[in-house]
Design a protein around this motif. Structure first.
Motif, PDB file in Angstrom:
ATOM      1  N   ALA A  55      24.381  18.518  76.850  1.00  0.00           N
ATOM      2  CA  ALA A  55      23.446  19.221  76.021  1.00  0.00           C
ATOM      3  C   ALA A  55      23.189  20.328  76.456  1.00  0.00           C
ATOM      4  CB  ALA A  55      21.931  18.846  76.493  1.00  0.00           C
ATOM      5  N   ARG A  56      23.677  21.502  76.981  1.00  0.00           N
ATOM      6  CA  ARG A  56      23.577  22.636  77.040  1.00  0.00           C
ATOM      7  C   ARG A  56      25.065  23.762  77.045  1.00  0.00           C
ATOM      8  NH1 ARG A  56      23.221  25.416  82.595  1.00  0.00           N
ATOM      9  NH2 ARG A  56      24.956  25.218  83.112  1.00  0.00           N
ATOM     10  N   ASP A  57      26.057  23.300  77.091  1.00  0.00           N
ATOM     11  CA  ASP A  57      27.266  24.306  76.516  1.00  0.00           C
ATOM     12  C   ASP A  57      28.283  23.693  75.877  1.00  0.00           C
ATOM     13  OD1 ASP A  57      26.464  26.200  79.203  1.00  0.00           O
ATOM     14  OD2 ASP A  57      26.610  23.810  80.085  1.00  0.00           O
ATOM     15  N   LEU A  58      27.908  22.326  75.833  1.00  0.00           N
ATOM     16  CA  LEU A  58      28.670  21.966  74.511  1.00  0.00           C
ATOM     17  C   LEU A  58      28.765  21.931  73.083  1.00  0.00           C
ATOM     18  CD1 LEU A  58      30.157  19.036  75.850  1.00  0.00           C
ATOM     19  CD2 LEU A  58      31.516  20.992  76.299  1.00  0.00           C
ATOM     20  N   PRO A  59      27.556  22.119  72.982  1.00  0.00           N
ATOM     21  CA  PRO A  59      26.955  22.766  71.512  1.00  0.00           C
ATOM     22  C   PRO A  59      26.703  23.017  70.016  1.00  0.00           C
ATOM     23  CG  PRO A  59      25.107  21.303  72.442  1.00  0.00           C
ATOM     24  CD  PRO A  59      26.045  21.463  73.733  1.00  0.00           C
ATOM     25  N   PRO A  60      27.229  24.654  71.013  1.00  0.00           N
ATOM     26  CA  PRO A  60      27.676  25.354  70.550  1.00  0.00           C
ATOM     27  C   PRO A  60      29.172  25.227  70.027  1.00  0.00           C
ATOM     28  CG  PRO A  60      26.184  26.622  71.585  1.00  0.00           C
ATOM     29  CD  PRO A  60      25.966  25.275  72.195  1.00  0.00           C
ATOM     30  N   PHE A  61      29.988  25.094  70.448  1.00  0.00           N
ATOM     31  CA  PHE A  61      31.390  25.038  70.325  1.00  0.00           C
ATOM     32  C   PHE A  61      31.690  23.882  69.453  1.00  0.00           C
ATOM     33  CE2 PHE A  61      31.782  26.851  74.432  1.00  0.00           C
ATOM     34  CZ  PHE A  61      32.347  27.013  74.340  1.00  0.00           C
ATOM     35  N   GLU A  62      30.875  22.251  69.024  1.00  0.00           N
ATOM     36  CA  GLU A  62      30.418  22.042  68.110  1.00  0.00           C
ATOM     37  C   GLU A  62      30.131  22.133  67.224  1.00  0.00           C
ATOM     38  OE1 GLU A  62      29.633  17.855  70.199  1.00  0.00           O
ATOM     39  OE2 GLU A  62      28.183  18.806  70.924  1.00  0.00           O
ATOM     40  N   ALA A  63      29.360  23.318  67.008  1.00  0.00           N
ATOM     41  CA  ALA A  63      28.913  24.002  66.098  1.00  0.00           C
ATOM     42  C   ALA A  63      29.870  24.459  65.445  1.00  0.00           C
ATOM     43  CB  ALA A  63      27.334  24.302  66.178  1.00  0.00           C
ATOM     44  N   ALA A  64      30.195  25.438  65.886  1.00  0.00           N
ATOM     45  CA  ALA A  64      31.242  26.193  65.436  1.00  0.00           C
ATOM     46  C   ALA A  64      32.567  24.958  65.168  1.00  0.00           C
ATOM     47  CB  ALA A  64      32.089  27.386  66.844  1.00  0.00           C
ATOM     48  N   ILE A  65      32.923  24.307  65.590  1.00  0.00           N
ATOM     49  CA  ILE A  65      34.391  23.948  65.041  1.00  0.00           C
ATOM     50  C   ILE A  65      33.674  22.821  63.951  1.00  0.00           C
ATOM     51  CG2 ILE A  65      35.381  21.861  64.956  1.00  0.00           C
ATOM     52  CD1 ILE A  65      35.244  21.965  68.320  1.00  0.00           C
ATOM     53  N   ARG A  66      32.345  22.442  63.625  1.00  0.00           N
ATOM     54  CA  ARG A  66      32.197  22.039  62.216  1.00  0.00           C
ATOM     55  C   ARG A  66      31.835  22.392  61.218  1.00  0.00           C
ATOM     56  NH1 ARG A  66      28.436  19.173  65.479  1.00  0.00           N
ATOM     57  NH2 ARG A  66      26.698  20.703  65.492  1.00  0.00           N
ATOM     58  N   ALA A  67      31.511  24.190  61.686  1.00  0.00           N
ATOM     59  CA  ALA A  67      31.750  25.495  60.752  1.00  0.00           C
ATOM     60  C   ALA A  67      33.504  25.664  60.232  1.00  0.00           C
ATOM     61  CB  ALA A  67      30.651  26.748  61.583  1.00  0.00           C
ATOM     62  N   GLY A  68      34.178  24.881  60.808  1.00  0.00           N
ATOM     63  CA  GLY A  68      35.456  25.507  60.428  1.00  0.00           C
ATOM     64  C   GLY A  68      36.487  26.318  61.611  1.00  0.00           C
ATOM     65  N   VAL A  69      35.438  26.927  62.686  1.00  0.00           N
ATOM     66  CA  VAL A  69      36.473  28.162  63.242  1.00  0.00           C
ATOM     67  C   VAL A  69      37.480  27.913  63.770  1.00  0.00           C
ATOM     68  CG1 VAL A  69      36.317  27.166  65.639  1.00  0.00           C
ATOM     69  CG2 VAL A  69      35.514  29.558  65.902  1.00  0.00           C
ATOM     70  N   ARG A  70      38.522  28.834  63.779  1.00  0.00           N
ATOM     71  CA  ARG A  70      40.194  28.374  63.227  1.00  0.00           C
ATOM     72  C   ARG A  70      40.923  28.756  64.783  1.00  0.00           C
ATOM     73  NH1 ARG A  70      42.454  29.848  58.494  1.00  0.00           N
ATOM     74  NH2 ARG A  70      44.243  28.652  59.219  1.00  0.00           N
ATOM     75  N   SER A  71      39.956  29.715  65.594  1.00  0.00           N
ATOM     76  CA  SER A  71      40.538  29.202  67.582  1.00  0.00           C
ATOM     77  C   SER A  71      39.239  29.576  68.066  1.00  0.00           C
ATOM     78  CB  SER A  71      40.850  29.961  67.564  1.00  0.00           C
ATOM     79  OG  SER A  71      41.760  30.897  68.714  1.00  0.00           O
ATOM     80  N   VAL A  72      39.939  28.292  69.512  1.00  0.00           N
ATOM     81  CA  VAL A  72      38.889  28.186  70.526  1.00  0.00           C
ATOM     82  C   VAL A  72      40.010  28.990  71.685  1.00  0.00           C
ATOM     83  CG1 VAL A  72      38.081  26.899  71.882  1.00  0.00           C
ATOM     84  CG2 VAL A  72      37.555  26.468  69.286  1.00  0.00           C
ATOM     85  N   MET A  73      39.125  29.669  72.321  1.00  0.00           N
ATOM     86  CA  MET A  73      39.444  30.188  74.127  1.00  0.00           C
ATOM     87  C   MET A  73      39.777  29.320  74.648  1.00  0.00           C
ATOM     88  SD  MET A  73      39.582  34.058  75.270  1.00  0.00           S
ATOM     89  CE  MET A  73      40.058  35.000  73.963  1.00  0.00           C
TER      90      MET A  73
END
Length: 353
Positions: A194-212
């Motif tokens: 509910a708290r930590d993963l939603p920003p990563f999900e949003a960035a992935i949907r936005a097409g972010v090219r890399s995740v650290m």
């Protein structure tokens, strides 16, 4: 030189000393080294020439840097960043402004020839006592962090530079510094989702090219080791559940959060690639770091969902496809094969990039 050696070299991103490329780095690049990381120690009025020097040895090299804005800057380390940091942008809460800041930072990097920015931090700063995230976060709520993370990613990538969402799966609820020890996130699985993963999900949907990935112990996801070395977290959660198919890069592999558990650098690099990272980042300004890391690198040979967990990069390049978020039931960690108890090892506790 074997194909295996070239594959191993392609997923390493070492640091180095000085404002010119050392001979060992040039040789490694000509042998297929996939990347290099710039720090403040490498920055001078001639940084664009340094990047060109690296590309002369390997035209496909990924040149990366941490240029978040605010308190984290490399190109403007002497005078301080020209750009507001994440928390200031979150307080203003103008996503158009955040996107403009991201675009201007991206342009600054592109003018220098840098192709990957290790930013933004998409961590939700849930713990005010956090010693390493703090004002590097857009704020304390997932909704705020998610919308500004998306804006920042869009801005940087509109300038032709790849962005990187960090520090997966969330470094905001810690009280230890991962540069010095291994932090533990004690949140429940429901709280993480509910708290930590939603920003990563949003960035992935936005097409972010890399995740650290982060050097964190998160018992609700995998009680047996840091996220950077966890197949459960990086393959099961990030790749299979969230559907991310871009480049996964480690936080600096010399940080004590993982170095104390697995002293040989080659062990840490090998374990991270088996977990699903496509690039292992090192501060180390030593040729030994690169040479040691390649000696014991082996593909695991294990495939899931049609994708081997070891990387198959085009030398020096991140994948052409950006990630997309998948719909479906919420992922749950599992135990069993591929999840081994490391008997006799107690995690030492170990500042992300």
């Amino acid at each position: 030189m074997t194909d295996l050696y070239r594959l191993a070299m392609a997923v390493l991103q070492p640091g180095f000393e000085g404002t010119t490329a050392p001979d060992w780095l040039k040789k490694a690049l000509s042998d297929g080294l996939g990347g290099a990381v710039l720090f403040a120690r490498n920055v001078s009025p001639g940084t664009a020439g340094l990047v060109a020097e690296l590309r002369a040895e390997n035209p496909a090299v990924v040149v990366a840097i941490d240029e978040e804005g605010g308190v984290v800057t490399r190109l403007e380390a002497r005078e301080g960043s020209s750009f507001p940091g994440n928390r200031a942008l979150g307080v203003v809460d103008d996503v158009a402004l955040t996107e403009r800041v991201g675009r201007q930072i991206g342009r600054l990097l592109a003018e220098t020839g840098i192709t990957l920015n290790y930013a933004p931090s998409v961590d939700v700063n849930a713990n005010p006592a956090n010693p390493v995230i703090g004002i590097r976060s857009f704020g304390p709520t997932p909704e705020l962090v998610a919308r500004h993370s998306v804006a920042y990613v869009k801005g940087v990538q509109a300038a032709g530079v790849a962005a990187c969402a960090k520090h997966f799966p969330g470094h905001g609820d810690t009280v230890a510094d991962s540069h010095l020890e291994l932090p533990t996130v004690h949140a429940s699985l429901d709280q993480l989702c509910a708290r930590d993963l939603p920003p990563f999900e949003a960035a992935i949907r936005a097409g972010v090219r890399s995740v650290m990935s982060a050097h964190l112990l998160i018992p609700a996801l995998d009680p047996e080791g840091p996220a950077t070395l966890s197949r459960t977290i990086l393959t099961g959660l990030l790749r299979e559940e969230l559907g991310f198919d871009g480049m996964v890069v480690t936080d600096a592999i010399e940080m004590k959060a993982v170095a104390a558990m697995y002293p040989p650098v080659r062990s840490r690099c090998a374990r991270s690639t088996r977990a699903s990272t496509r690039s292992a980042r090192a501060w180390s300004p030593r040729r030994a770091c690169t040479r040691s890391a390649t000696r014991s690198w082996r593909p695991s040979g294990t495939a899931r969902c049609g994708r081997s967990v070891w990387p198959r990069p085009r030398a020096g390049s991140w994948p052409s496809r950006s990630g997309t978020a998948r719909s479906g039931p919420r992922w749950r960690p599992t135990t069993g094969r591929g999840s081994r108890r490391r008997a006799g090892r107690s995690p030492s506790r170990a500042r992300p990039g």
